[in-house]
Scaffold this active site. Structure first.
Site, PDB file in Angstrom:
ATOM      1  N   THR A 162       0.824  -1.214   0.000  1.00 21.72           N
ATOM      2  CA  THR A 162       0.000   0.000   0.000  1.00 21.72           C
ATOM      3  C   THR A 162       0.859   1.265   0.000  1.00 21.72           C
ATOM      4  O   THR A 162       1.926   1.312   0.599  1.00 21.72           O
ATOM      5  CB  THR A 162      -0.940   0.042   1.217  1.00 21.72           C
ATOM      6  OG1 THR A 162      -0.172  -0.127   2.402  1.00 21.72           O
ATOM      7  CG2 THR A 162      -2.002  -1.049   1.135  1.00 21.72           C
ATOM      8  N   ASP A 181       8.271  -6.041   7.425  1.00 17.56           N
ATOM      9  CA  ASP A 181       7.567  -4.755   7.438  1.00 17.56           C
ATOM     10  C   ASP A 181       8.498  -3.611   7.032  1.00 17.56           C
ATOM     11  O   ASP A 181       8.354  -2.486   7.507  1.00 17.56           O
ATOM     12  CB  ASP A 181       6.949  -4.477   8.829  1.00 17.56           C
ATOM     13  CG  ASP A 181       5.973  -3.315   8.813  1.00 17.56           C
ATOM     14  OD1 ASP A 181       5.479  -2.955   7.733  1.00 17.56           O
ATOM     15  OD2 ASP A 181       5.713  -2.747   9.899  1.00 17.56           O
TER      16      ASP A 181
HETATM   17 CA    CA Z   1       3.310  -2.076   7.793  1.00 16.22          CA
END
Ligand code: CA
Length: 695
Positions: free
Chosen positions: A254, A319
């Site tokens: 995203t 991440d």
């Molecule tokens: Ca993240």
């Protein structure tokens, strides 16, 4: 009159953008490109370069000691304030809690209008995942644009504060949300989205017509299911770098924060996020780099067509977002002037790219990095340390999921040639023990990363081996010229000026001015609350101001555990404000509200059942830790549940969770929790409270 007549002549003569007289300012691509005038702060990064550099120098390193508060505005309805305010012709526009937009007279400090998009009402079930934070608005011609937490892009009339149009930009059946600022160019407004950790989410950006809200183009950052056909050639290319049935998991990637428009190439650069799920072995079981995760992707700004990309973290598993800001500047490198893009993503390397073609020019660690030894400039790939993919065992590496640098924007001074970078040294502990990779599926509206979340959110945040700082980084040499330490949780974005100054707010509530060339601390102001947003500067009637939103909140306050809690900015207690400073400013804040620390409660007749508490831990880390903090230690972004009276009564607990008694105050309803779920949660929370008291 004379100046107005002369303007077109001057433009024609020297081909530079000449600032129009203030009253005639039209906020368009020419105005937002203009680095030469500092009256306004027209875009998220001030200008398209996103340097957050202002040519104003009335306030400078020789007189900053006389900087004082000019005015302040109490914002009683706000909580987390993360936005960069915009300033357009004497009016400040900012987005606050739940995407509410406020316009303020920049000289008088009075509210002109407020626009409430009612995100909680629109979000429905997805209200569970709204942090409430919003990082900023965009301005184009006579409209202000905001991306709302529930996934709309809204155009607001800048004069009246009335809605002009609203467009739904996400599928409400998927747990998307928006916290990022839109960007504007060529009569288009572009917005991304977020939600990778909360379900099977596929990243994309959409450009809309600023007048009508009609979609101009959309670009997906990860490919969809091949059998359904690809939207464009870039998707087909990207799909070759994925294996298994990745679309089942969404893919992620995203664009939740950074986009930079480049007028020199008429390109828009996207900074893409991590994979969904984090665990590459689940996401793409037979390998593959997984484009365009953790990448900078350059698109044609008019058509959205792919031009080039650079992936900072192939096959990401930690991440390691590349959703951090991308700053444009002309840099002298190797004897020539490069139109450079600078980027310091979570993975800990500072990248310099050539915007003409996306070629990597340099990549140097700007913080402690133990997952890779270096980036090979020939291949552009990091050299990973063996075992770092938790393929054999758990790993403890730097950086962790908080990143060496996250969304807090850096700034760049073309005068000093330095980047002012808020960086962190925060490790992460990764494990996928106990996860059946072939069976794993994302659950909706729960933290869902394909790793053992209990190890991450089950206990308080690790304080040992954790630090942070603000650095003056030389992007040509790839090293710091100066560094000062700062709080490890709450290390906000920076702003720099031609007055040889760098401004940064801090977690301890101090707004500080440093000398830009050597980092000497020149001025400090206690705002009375932790700061989570970057400062800006502007001028009205030839007077320079420095403005700042003060409202502790956002990811670090939510997830920072006792590091974030140490300042005593307990939830909702301290006043939220907009402050504006000028030389010899004489306004005085009311006496500060003292810090307050959570006092965990013991319930005399409550017998903690270890088995239930263990089950409650699992529920807590998936549904509650997101706001209430790791190990039930809240950093001030939400109430500390160890100290909550509600968690001492099964009746009260049921009213809040099952009946949604506090929905209006921002606490979502969890109707799907059974009586057993609530009982387990209560045992976990009572256990955490008991442990804290026993310490
Ligand atoms: Ca993240």
């Amino acid at each position: 009159m004379l100046a107005r007549v002369l303007v077109p002549v001057v433009i024609a003569a020297c081909m530079f953008v000449v600032p129009l007289p203030a009253a005639d300012l039209i906020v368009d691509s020419a105005a937002i490109s203009d680095e030469s005038t500092g009256e306004n702060w027209l875009a998220h990064g001030r200008t398209y370069s996103e340097q957050r550099f202002s040519p104003l120098d009335e306030i400078n390193d020789a007189n900053v000691q006389t900087l004082g508060l000019s005015w302040f505005l109490d914002l009683p309805e706000e909580r987390a304030l993360n936005a960069t305010p915009l300033v357009v012709e004497g009016v400040i526009y900012f987005s606050g809690h739940n995407s509410v937009v406020t316009a303020v007279d920049a000289k008088a400090g009075t509210v002109l209008w407020r626009f409430d998009p009612e995100t909680i009402r629109h979000a429905g079930e997805r209200g569970k995942l709204l942090w409430g934070t919003n990082r900023g608005v965009a301005y184009w011609k006579s409209k202000v644009f905001v991306g709302t937490g529930d996934g709309r892009i809204i155009a607001i009339d800048a004069q009246s504060g009335n809605q002009v149009w609203s467009t739904q930009t996400v599928d409400p059946s998927v747990p998307y949300y928006i916290t990022g600022a839109p960007r504007v160019f060529n009569d288009k407004v572009i917005i991304g989205n977020a939600g990778t950790e909360l379900g099977p989410v596929r990243g994309y950006v959409t450009a809309y017509d600023t007048e009508t809200g009609e979609q101009a183009w959309r670009f997906y950052t990860v490919p969809g299911e091949p059998a359904k056909g690809f939207e464009d050639e870039a998707q087909a290319m990207a799909a070759k770098t994925w294996t298994g049935e990745w679309w089942e998991h969404g893919g992620g990637g995203t664009v939740w924060n950074a986009m930079t428009y480049d007028p020199d190439f008429n390109a828009i650069y996207l900074g893409t996020g991590n994979g969904a799920p984090w665990n590459h072995k689940i996401r793409s079981p037979d390998g593959g780099d997984n484009l365009f995760l953790c990448s900078i992707v350059a698109l044609d700004a008019d058509t959205g067509e792919y031009r080039w990309h650079y992936q900072t973290t192939p096959a990401e598993s930690w991440d390691y977002n590349s959703a951090m800001d991308m700053v444009l500047a002309d840099l002298q490198l190797g004897g020539r002037t490069i139109k450079a893009l600078m980027h310091a993503p979570k993975n800990g390397f500072f990248y310099v790219l050539d915007r003409a073609n996306g070629n990597l020019l340099s990549a140097k660690p700007f913080t402690k990095v133990t997952w890779a030894t270096k980036v090979d400039l020939k291949t552009g790939r990091p050299l990973e340390v063996p075992g770092v993919r938790y393929e054999n065992d758990d790993v403890f590496i730097y950086p962790g999921p908080y990143g060496g640098h996250s969304w807090d924007p850096m700034s760049y001074s073309p005068i000093t040639g330095l980047v002012y970078l808020p960086y962190s040294e925060i490790p992460g502990y990764y494990s996928d023990k106990g996860i059946k990779r072939t069976l794993w599926r994302a659950t909706k509206l729960e933290f869902s990363a394909g790793i053992a979340v209990e190890t991450m959110f089950g206990n308080d945040f690790p304080t040992e081996g954790t630090s942070a700082g603000l650095g003056g980084w030389d992007p040509r040499k790839g090293q710091y010229v100066w560094r000062v330490p700062s709080a490890a949780m709450g290390n906000p974005g920076t702003m720099t000026t031609a007055g040889n100054l760098v401004f940064q707010g801090r977690a301890d509530g101090a707004l500080i001015a440093y000398r830009a060339d050597d980092g000497a601390l020149l001025w400090r102001f206690a705002t009375g609350l932790g700061i989570s947003s970057p400062p800006v500067t502007y001028a009205v009637d030839d007077r320079q101001y420095v403005a700042l939103l003060v409202g502790w909140g956002g990811a670090q306050a939510m997830l920072g555990g006792s590091i974030a809690a140490q300042y005593g900015w307990s939830y909702g207690r301290h006043p939220r404000r907009l402050l504006s400073f000028a030389l010899d400013g004489e306004a005085v804040l009311p006496p500060a509200t003292p810090p307050a620390f959570a006092k965990p409660l013991e319930v005399a007749d409550f017998v903690i059942d270890e088995t239930l508490a263990e089950k409650g831990l699992s529920r807590y880390v998936r549904s509650c830790a997101w706001c209430h903090g790791p190990g039930a230690t809240a950093g001030g972004g939400a109430p500390d549940l160890r100290a909550s009276l509600i968690v001492t009564s099964r009746d009260a607990f049921k009213k809040v969770l099952a009946d949604g008694q506090l929905v209006a105050r921002g606490m979502p309803r969890f109707a799907e929790f059974s009586n057993e779920d609530r009982e387990e949660l209560m045992h976990f929370l009572r256990k955490k409270a008991h442990e804290s008291i026993a310490k």
